[in-house]
Design an enzyme around this catalytic site. Structure first.
Site, PDB file in Angstrom:
ATOM      1  CB  SER A  70      26.905  16.363  22.963  1.00 54.90           C
ATOM      2  OG  SER A  70      26.692  16.959  21.691  1.00 54.90           O
ATOM      3  CG  HIS A  75      32.208   8.762   9.691  1.00 58.23           C
ATOM      4  ND1 HIS A  75      30.922   8.535   9.249  1.00 58.23           N
ATOM      5  CD2 HIS A  75      32.176   9.924  10.375  1.00 58.23           C
ATOM      6  CE1 HIS A  75      30.149   9.536   9.639  1.00 58.23           C
ATOM      7  NE2 HIS A  75      30.894  10.391  10.331  1.00 58.23           N
ATOM      8  CB  CYS A  90      27.109  19.775  27.501  1.00 59.76           C
ATOM      9  SG  CYS A  90      26.145  18.609  28.473  1.00 59.76           S
TER      10      CYS A  90
END
Length: 141
Positions: A70, A75, A90
Site C-alpha cells: 500500500s 507530513h 494489506c
C-alpha cells in the site's frame, strides 16, 4: 487476517527540528523504512518542501512512498516540532518495531498512536468470499 489490512497512524511531538526540516532526512526515512518493517518498495520516495502558504509557520516537508502492500506517508511541521506518519498495508507488520524506528529517527518519545483495520469486508480470498455471499443470499430467499 480479516479485512484489507492494518493502518498505523503516528503523531509525533517535540521531534528533532533538523530532521523534520530536511528533505534529505525524510527521503532517507521513507527509502529505508519499508525494508526495515518487511515491506516492498515499488518506487522511490516522493518528497517535497512546502512553504506554508498563508501560514508561514506551517512550512514543512511532506512525502510518500508506494509499497507493494500500500503506502507510507509523512507530513512535518518543523516550527511546531510535529509530524504525522501513516503506514497502511494489506499485510500484517510489526507495528511496535515501526513505532520504535520512528521514535529513534525523529528523536522523540512523545507520540500519539492509533491503529485501525481497513476494509473489514474486503474479500481476501475470492472463493471463500463467494461461498459466504452465496450462503447469506440463500438464507434471504
Amino acid at each position: 487476517m480479516i479485512g484489507f489490512g492494518p493502518h498505523l497512524m503516528v503523531d509525533g511531538y517535540e521531534a528533532n527540528y533538523e530532521t523534520l526540516a530536511s528533505v534529505e532526512a525524510i527521503t532517507e526515512f521513507l527509502d529505508n523504512l519499508p525494508k526495515e518493517i518487511g515491506m516492498t518498495k515499488i518506487m522511490p520516495p516522493y518528497v517535497f518542501k512546502y512553504d506554508g502558504g498563508d501560514k508561514p509557520e506551517d512550512w514543512g516537508v511532506s512525502g510518500f512512498v508506494i509499497i507493494a502492500e500500500s503506502h507510507i506517508s509523512i507530513h512535518t511541521f518543523p516550527e511546531k516540532q510535529y509530524f504525522s506518519i501513516d503506514i497502511f498495508s494489506c499485510k500484517e507488520f510489526d507495528m511496535d518495531k515501526a513505532v520504535e524506528i520512528i521514535k529513534e529517527y525523529f528523536g522523540t518519545d512523545k507520540l500519539e498512536i492509533r491503529t485501525t483495520n481497513r476494509g473489514t469486508e474486503f474479500p481476501r480470498d475470492i472463493g471463500i468470499a463467494a461461498s459466504i455471499t452465496g450462503a447469506q443470499r440463500s438464507r434471504l430467499v
